[in-house]
Design an enzyme around this catalytic site. Structure first.
Site, mmCIF file in Angstrom:
data_model
loop_
_atom_site.group_PDB
_atom_site.id
_atom_site.type_symbol
_atom_site.label_atom_id
_atom_site.label_comp_id
_atom_site.label_asym_id
_atom_site.label_seq_id
_atom_site.Cartn_x
_atom_site.Cartn_y
_atom_site.Cartn_z
ATOM 1 N N GLU A 22 0.817 -1.216 0.000
ATOM 2 C CA GLU A 22 0.000 0.000 0.000
ATOM 3 C C GLU A 22 0.850 1.265 0.000
ATOM 4 O O GLU A 22 0.564 2.219 -0.726
ATOM 5 C CB GLU A 22 -0.917 -0.016 1.232
ATOM 6 C CG GLU A 22 -1.849 1.177 1.321
ATOM 7 C CD GLU A 22 -2.727 1.115 2.556
ATOM 8 O OE1 GLU A 22 -3.248 2.171 2.960
ATOM 9 O OE2 GLU A 22 -2.891 0.012 3.128
ATOM 10 N N ASP A 248 -18.143 46.230 10.879
ATOM 11 C CA ASP A 248 -19.110 46.718 11.853
ATOM 12 C C ASP A 248 -19.018 45.945 13.161
ATOM 13 O O ASP A 248 -18.168 45.073 13.333
ATOM 14 C CB ASP A 248 -20.535 46.684 11.281
ATOM 15 C CG ASP A 248 -20.949 45.298 10.817
ATOM 16 O OD1 ASP A 248 -20.653 44.325 11.541
ATOM 17 O OD2 ASP A 248 -21.562 45.186 9.740
ATOM 18 N N LYS A 270 -22.486 49.714 14.093
ATOM 19 C CA LYS A 270 -23.850 50.195 14.250
ATOM 20 C C LYS A 270 -24.586 49.292 15.227
ATOM 21 O O LYS A 270 -24.338 48.099 15.299
ATOM 22 C CB LYS A 270 -24.591 50.180 12.907
ATOM 23 C CG LYS A 270 -23.970 51.058 11.851
ATOM 24 C CD LYS A 270 -24.818 51.085 10.602
ATOM 25 C CE LYS A 270 -24.877 49.736 9.929
ATOM 26 N NZ LYS A 270 -25.643 49.761 8.676
#
EC number: 2.1.1.107
Length: 473
Positions: A22, A248, A270
């Site tokens: 493998e 923001d 805000k």
């Protein structure tokens, strides 16, 4: 420096791989990808090797390794599970001055194979010199996530254009400016990512014909609900390329820490009842920064097109011909509900979900009768100050007072807190949390105790409704 970093040209070069299992198969794939002429020597071969051999992609030599197999080879890899065989391969290769890699044996290795990020022709290698291969793999995975898949196509395009650029731009500074524009061109990058080469060629021609004076652009990026891990890969790429970031209050500190260090940061935070910077002024900031040639990122919490006024900002830019693009973000409804264990839809509870703003224009009127209908989930953004009105209107229009509600404060962050109860208690519950908070209304909230995974993992303080009501009273 323990190892000299080098990239080898193996196209049509003879290479030997010793081993047929493998691990050897993984090494064979890399050699084949590099265009090498691969010979594999082993007593037994995994099925994939026979498939490659049948396709004429490599040659197999069955049997024990012998030094004669190294004849005319440029390099060799030993990937067997027999230490004696690996040692013999290394010793034989060393005697013939052939580069040799013995897998997982740094002492018997004249070259190492790093973790690679393949964006051919761009190749990036990461190595720990065999000291910490898992760490090298983790670094590779991080880089893999950061680098767009179309990077190789962009490099190939640049290579094809080199001669034309030299002829078209005789001044070195003009060439550099052209390359900077081409390599950071968002729409060109998107065309390459979509394999739309016709559109990509059009963008290239526009760059050749356009003046080289700096022309800015704006990218509207959704920062997600708070957890920096929820920022999209494309969003991360944009904030790390920005000259200016306009952000923001809902953008978390964790996300801002990912912004390019030398980028200019403009805070336009805000919140309800108090606008640090009026929307008209934000529009002007974006316009002025882009007109000065800057690459501007407008960074918004959640998703910029869901109660983020992103559409209004882009309308302003479009009126002045400023190029722009949009990177969506995970909206608060999705993030907060998932981190609270509250599915927004569920076959037994809700077949639809409605996202509702608690701050519509004054002349706007919500359709409370439809909002009070059964088998749906309501999610109110910016609704804390209107909690009493929401409670009154929903009950007045037929929603049962016992309907389950939850308020999620600082959703997805380590400071997340959730309080839950019944619709008849919503006004009182709203006094137990602070902004930013999201209101979820519907029977899906009843699933929270069963599905709540985040707060239990982080030991968050989760006060019960009875405690909240008693405290208020």
């Amino acid at each position: 420096m323990d190892y000299f970093p080098i990239f080898c040209q193996l196209q049509h070069k003879a290479c030997l791989l010793v081993g047929g299992g493998e691990i050897a198969e993984r090494k064979a794939r890399l050699l084949l990808d590099a265009g090498a002429l691969v010979t594999v020597n082993a007593c037994e071969f995994a099925p994939q090797f026979h498939h490659w051999a049948d396709q004429g992609q490599l040659s197999l030599i069955s049997g024990e390794f012998v030094p004669e197999l190294l004849a005319d080879k440029w390099l060799v890899i030993a990937a067997t599970d027999q230490l004696s065989v690996n040692a013999l391969v290394y010793q034989s290769a060393n005697q013939q001055r052939i580069f040799c890699n013995v897998v997982d044996d740094p002492k018997r290795t004249s070259f190492i194979m790093p973790s690679i990020i393949d964006r051919s022709p761009i190749m990036i290698a990461v190595s720990s010199g065999g000291k910490a291969p898992v760490l090298a793999r983790l670094l590779r995975e991080k880089l893999e996530a950061l680098l767009p898949q179309h990077l190789g196509q962009l490099a190939q395009l640049a290579g094809n254009l080199r001669q034309r650029v030299k002829q078209h731009f005789t001044v070195m500074t003009e060439r550099r400016r052209f390359w900077e524009k081409l390599l950071t061109h968002d729409r060109l990058a998107q065309s390459l990512a979509n394999n739309d080469h016709v559109q990509a060629d059009q963008h290239v021609e526009q760059l050749f014909s356009a003046p080289l004076t700096d022309r800015g652009e704006v990218v509207l990026v959704g920062a997600g609900p708070g957890d920096a891990g929820l920022l999209t890969l494309k969003g991360l790429q944009q904030i790390q390329q920005a000259d200016v970031v306009v952000y923001d209050r809902l953008v978390s500190d964790e996300v801002m820490n990912l912004v390019r260090r030398d980028a200019e940061r403009i805070f336009v935070g805000k919140q309800s009842g108090h606008h640090c910077v009026p929307q008209e002024q934000i529009n002007q900031i974006l316009l002025q920064q882009a007109q000065s040639g800057k690459r501007v990122v407008r960074l918004k919490g959640g998703d910029p097109f869901i109660f983020g006024r992103g559409g209004e900002e882009l309308e302003e830019l479009a009126g002045y011909g400023i190029p722009f693009s949009v990177v969506p973000g995970i909206t608060a409804a999705s993030g907060c509900s998932a981190y609270s264990g509250i599915p927004l839809t569920h076959r037994d509870h809700a077949q639809s979900v409605r996202l509702v703003t608690g701050h519509a224009k004054k002349e706007g009127q919500l359709d409370w009768a439809n909002l009070a209908a059964e088998k749906q989930t309501l999610v109110f953004y910016m609704g804390l100050s209107q909690a009493g009105e929401i409670q009154q209107q929903l009950i007045q229009h037929g929603m049962p007072a016992t309907t389950q509600v939850a308020l999620v404060e600082n959703g997805t962050s380590r400071h997340q807190r959730v309080v839950s109860g019944e619709l008849s208690q919503l006004a009182l519950l709203s006094q137990q949390v602070s902004s930013p908070s999201l209101i979820i209304v519907g029977s899906v909230v009843s699933l929270r105790e069963k599905l709540n995974w985040f707060s239990s993992r982080h030991h968050d303080d989760q006060p019960k409704v009875t405690e909240c009501v008693a405290h208020v009273g």
